[in-house]
Design an enzyme around this catalytic site. Structure first.
Site, PDB file in Angstrom:
ATOM      1  N   HIS A   1       0.850  -1.190   0.000  1.00 56.47           N
ATOM      2  CA  HIS A   1       0.000   0.000   0.000  1.00 56.47           C
ATOM      3  C   HIS A   1       0.888   1.242   0.000  1.00 56.47           C
ATOM      4  O   HIS A   1       2.106   1.153   0.115  1.00 56.47           O
ATOM      5  CB  HIS A   1      -0.959  -0.004   1.194  1.00 56.47           C
ATOM      6  CG  HIS A   1      -0.280   0.062   2.527  1.00 56.47           C
ATOM      7  ND1 HIS A   1       0.518  -0.952   3.019  1.00 56.47           N
ATOM      8  CD2 HIS A   1      -0.278   1.030   3.494  1.00 56.47           C
ATOM      9  CE1 HIS A   1       0.968  -0.625   4.214  1.00 56.47           C
ATOM     10  NE2 HIS A   1       0.513   0.577   4.515  1.00 56.47           N
TER      11      HIS A   1
ATOM     12  N   HIS B   1      -7.377  -1.604   5.513  1.00 64.35           N
ATOM     13  CA  HIS B   1      -6.461  -0.670   6.175  1.00 64.35           C
ATOM     14  C   HIS B   1      -6.835   0.789   5.929  1.00 64.35           C
ATOM     15  O   HIS B   1      -6.039   1.687   6.196  1.00 64.35           O
ATOM     16  CB  HIS B   1      -5.036  -0.951   5.692  1.00 64.35           C
ATOM     17  CG  HIS B   1      -3.958  -0.238   6.452  1.00 64.35           C
ATOM     18  ND1 HIS B   1      -3.863  -0.243   7.830  1.00 64.35           N
ATOM     19  CD2 HIS B   1      -2.909   0.517   6.015  1.00 64.35           C
ATOM     20  CE1 HIS B   1      -2.819   0.471   8.209  1.00 64.35           C
ATOM     21  NE2 HIS B   1      -2.225   0.946   7.128  1.00 64.35           N
TER      22      HIS B   1
ATOM     23  N   ASP C   1      -0.017  -4.408   6.767  1.00 61.87           N
ATOM     24  CA  ASP C   1      -0.947  -3.533   7.476  1.00 61.87           C
ATOM     25  C   ASP C   1      -2.411  -3.849   7.170  1.00 61.87           C
ATOM     26  O   ASP C   1      -2.891  -3.611   6.047  1.00 61.87           O
ATOM     27  CB  ASP C   1      -0.663  -2.079   7.104  1.00 61.87           C
ATOM     28  CG  ASP C   1       0.722  -1.631   7.526  1.00 61.87           C
ATOM     29  OD1 ASP C   1       1.585  -2.506   7.688  1.00 61.87           O
ATOM     30  OD2 ASP C   1       0.943  -0.419   7.665  1.00 61.87           O
TER      31      ASP C   1
ATOM     32  N   ASP D   1       5.854   4.523   5.253  1.00 66.74           N
ATOM     33  CA  ASP D   1       6.800   3.578   5.848  1.00 66.74           C
ATOM     34  C   ASP D   1       6.948   2.304   5.026  1.00 66.74           C
ATOM     35  O   ASP D   1       7.760   1.442   5.364  1.00 66.74           O
ATOM     36  CB  ASP D   1       6.397   3.240   7.288  1.00 66.74           C
ATOM     37  CG  ASP D   1       4.998   2.658   7.406  1.00 66.74           C
ATOM     38  OD1 ASP D   1       4.099   3.153   6.711  1.00 66.74           O
ATOM     39  OD2 ASP D   1       4.803   1.722   8.207  1.00 66.74           O
ATOM     40  N   HIS D   2       6.205   2.224   3.923  1.00 67.55           N
ATOM     41  CA  HIS D   2       6.306   1.056   3.041  1.00 67.55           C
ATOM     42  C   HIS D   2       6.851   1.409   1.651  1.00 67.55           C
ATOM     43  O   HIS D   2       7.169   0.504   0.884  1.00 67.55           O
ATOM     44  CB  HIS D   2       4.948   0.380   2.900  1.00 67.55           C
ATOM     45  CG  HIS D   2       4.442  -0.204   4.177  1.00 67.55           C
ATOM     46  ND1 HIS D   2       4.474  -1.548   4.453  1.00 67.55           N
ATOM     47  CD2 HIS D   2       3.911   0.391   5.280  1.00 67.55           C
ATOM     48  CE1 HIS D   2       3.970  -1.766   5.663  1.00 67.55           C
ATOM     49  NE2 HIS D   2       3.627  -0.600   6.180  1.00 67.55           N
TER      50      HIS D   2
ATOM     51  N   HIS E   1       6.410  -5.890  11.576  1.00 71.42           N
ATOM     52  CA  HIS E   1       5.725  -4.593  11.676  1.00 71.42           C
ATOM     53  C   HIS E   1       5.370  -4.322  13.143  1.00 71.42           C
ATOM     54  O   HIS E   1       4.218  -4.116  13.507  1.00 71.42           O
ATOM     55  CB  HIS E   1       4.478  -4.576  10.787  1.00 71.42           C
ATOM     56  CG  HIS E   1       4.021  -3.184  10.433  1.00 71.42           C
ATOM     57  ND1 HIS E   1       3.121  -2.482  11.194  1.00 71.42           N
ATOM     58  CD2 HIS E   1       4.325  -2.378   9.388  1.00 71.42           C
ATOM     59  CE1 HIS E   1       2.882  -1.315  10.644  1.00 71.42           C
ATOM     60  NE2 HIS E   1       3.614  -1.216   9.533  1.00 71.42           N
TER      61      HIS E   1
ATOM     62  N   HIS F   1       1.393   3.861   2.007  1.00 66.96           N
ATOM     63  CA  HIS F   1       1.831   4.598   3.185  1.00 66.96           C
ATOM     64  C   HIS F   1       3.354   4.711   3.188  1.00 66.96           C
ATOM     65  O   HIS F   1       4.066   3.805   2.759  1.00 66.96           O
ATOM     66  CB  HIS F   1       1.338   3.920   4.461  1.00 66.96           C
ATOM     67  CG  HIS F   1      -0.096   4.226   4.774  1.00 66.96           C
ATOM     68  ND1 HIS F   1      -0.863   3.467   5.624  1.00 66.96           N
ATOM     69  CD2 HIS F   1      -0.908   5.234   4.333  1.00 66.96           C
ATOM     70  CE1 HIS F   1      -2.082   3.985   5.701  1.00 66.96           C
ATOM     71  NE2 HIS F   1      -2.130   5.051   4.926  1.00 66.96           N
TER      72      HIS F   1
END
EC number: 3.1.26.11
Length: 325
Positions: free
Chosen positions: A63, A147, A218, A67-68, A276, A65
């Site tokens: 996805h 999510h 997530d 941090d990914h 995670h 976000h």
């Protein structure tokens, strides 16, 4: 086949855990590495690892976000400078990136703004639920997660390997090694010179069943998790929170370690690896996450940065048929 956890933290990096990235090392199977998410500083983590950027041929993004994905432009750029694996007389290997809508625009916008000129091609595949990649060796399927943003889990299925040709049985029939053996190994029905007809499948040992890896990052609880993880040899599952913070986990679209264990048990997975992990869980607090999960699903482990898990090839034939979709 190995899983290397380049980053195991949640949200933001900490001294103990970098943000998310997982390398599926398929060096023996196809001399490739596949990445799942590329959090910030993934290229730094690779410098501490034996995994080489030039081996990466596929990247799967769950996805959008930060941090990914914040490490993706930097990784692609450093791969360019470090050199790619050369094929076809000197052509750098391309990279295929699978991910949700907006990923291609994000990557190209950053590379364009930084005036990066790659020596290799990036192929983008916008993910939809279902099989997103398949060849004679592997199939990868995507499953929608929950999510609050377009988000996917990935299921990697290694296809069964055809059993070994039982040469001794053929020699007893008076056959000599040659092109005919190839047809028999392919399972074809072959008519011999003496008029005898044989079925190639009768001269093959049992198939070696393939391995199944499920990457569930997530997400809060959704039935799609069980589908993605069905009979997985290894289920990698996010565990941002402990069971005591289940309300917070649900509010933020995440899972607890207890929920991860419940999913592993319901899916009849063989092994669960937690990742995670929120920065609040240090030392013995992180051990509590594992303890909570083990109460439900005994073969549970928690991943640490740069830790490698071996996934050995199977020797016995799986009796049930596994759906790659």
């Amino acid at each position: 086949m190995e899983l290397e956890f380049l980053g195991t933290g949640a949200g933001q990096p900490s001294k103990q855990r970098n943000v998310t990235s997982i390398a599926l090392r398929l060096l023996d199977e196809r001399n490739e590495v596949w990445l799942f998410d590329v959090g910030e500083a993934t290229q730094h983590q690779l410098l501490k690892s034996n995994t080489r950027s030039r081996k990466v041929t596929k990247i799967f993004i769950t996805h959008m976000h930060g941090d990914h994905i914040f490490g993706l432009p930097g990784f692609l750029t450093s791969r360019n400078f470090q050199g790619s694996e050369l094929i076809d007389g000197g052509k750098p290997t391309d990279v295929t990136i699978y991910g949700p809508a907006g990923l291609q625009q994000y990557v190209f916008s950053v590379l364009r703004a930084a005036q990066v000129r790659l020596q290799y091609r990036i192929n983008f595949i916008q993910v939809r639920p279902g099989i997103i990649f398949e060849d004679q060796q592997f199939a990868v399927s995507a499953f929608p997660m929950n999510h609050g943003i377009e988000d996917y889990a990935y299921r990697v299925v290694e296809k069964d390997t055809v059993g070994q040709l039982q040469v001794e049985k053929l020699l007893k029939l008076g056959l000599k090694s040659g092109p005919l053996f190839g047809k028999i190994k392919a399972g074809e029905i072959v008519k011999l010179e003496n008029g005898l007809t044989i079925n190639g499948k009768d001269f093959l040992g049992p198939d070696r069943p393939g391995r199944i890896i499920a990457i569930v990052l997530d997400t809060k609880d959704t039935p799609e998790i069980i589908k993605a993880a069905e009979q997985a040899d290894v289920l990698v599952h996010e565990a941002t929170y402990g069971a005591e913070n289940s309300i917070m986990a649900k509010r933020h679209g995440h899972s607890t370690s207890l929920q991860a264990a419940e999913h592993a048990r319901a899916a009849h997975a063989h092994q669960l690896i937690l990742t995670h992990i929120s920065a609040r869980y240090l030392g013995k607090m992180a051990d509590q996450l594992v303890k909570q999960a083990k109460n439900v699903f005994r073969p549970t482990y928690i991943a640490h940065d740069l830790e490698i898990f071996d996934i050995p090839a199977k020797k016995s034939e799986r009796k049930d048929k596994i759906d790659v979709g």
